[in-house]
Design a protein around this motif. Structure first.
Motif: not given
Length: 158
Positions: A5-14, A62-68
């Motif tokens: 599971v690809f995540l962004a630990s410091s995402s600014g998006s709630t 063209g840029i997929p957002l997490p989670p993938q």
């Protein structure tokens, strides 16, 4: 097989944070073995995810957002497809995993046909599904019309 599971630990998006939490929480509840891979702190993870999401699944920019979500090297989907699989009770199939022993099997085709027939019966004149409340309201309106017509007929007869 490990689910990635690809995540962004410091995402600014709630919204992204909630989606990530939803995926991880559900996988934990199912006791599915998964590996969270951070794309915010690890450039290799970010590049691998971007390169391995199929072109037809990438957003217009063209840029997929997490989670993938991936099963090893095989792409499973993004949050929306995960959510759909969750709603359809098909998460194991979505993840490419065999269902656990003793889990409920997929509905029999006969049952599906029965459900479809019931759905067709529940449609209104304009082919839109009709809720029970709408059906009751329609019946009340028809009864009201009949009573009104009977009252008018009685007045004419007098």
């Amino acid at each position: 097989m490990v689910i990635k599971v690809f995540l962004a630990s410091s995402s600014g998006s709630t919204a992204i944070k909630k989606k990530q939490q939803d995926v991880l929480g559900f996988l934990e509840a199912l006791k599915v073995d998964y590996a969270p891979l951070d794309i915010a702190c690890n450039e290799d993870n970010r590049m691998w995810m971007r390169e391995n999401v199929p072109v037809e699944k990438k957003p217009t920019n063209g840029i997929p957002l997490p989670p993938q979500i991936f099963n090893e090297e095989s792409y499973c989907g993004d949050y929306e497809t995960f959510f759909d699989a969750k709603e359809d009770n098909a998460v194991y199939a979505f993840l490419g995993l065999p269902p656990p022993p003793g889990s409920k099997k997929a509905p029999v085709k006969e049952e599906e046909a029965q459900e479809e027939a019931e759905d067709e019966e529940a449609k209104g004149e304009d082919d839109q599904p009709v809720s029970e409340e709408e059906e009751e309201l329609r019946q009340l309106e028809e009864e009201e019309e009949e009573v009104t017509e009977e009252a008018e007929q009685e007045e004419e007869d007098e």
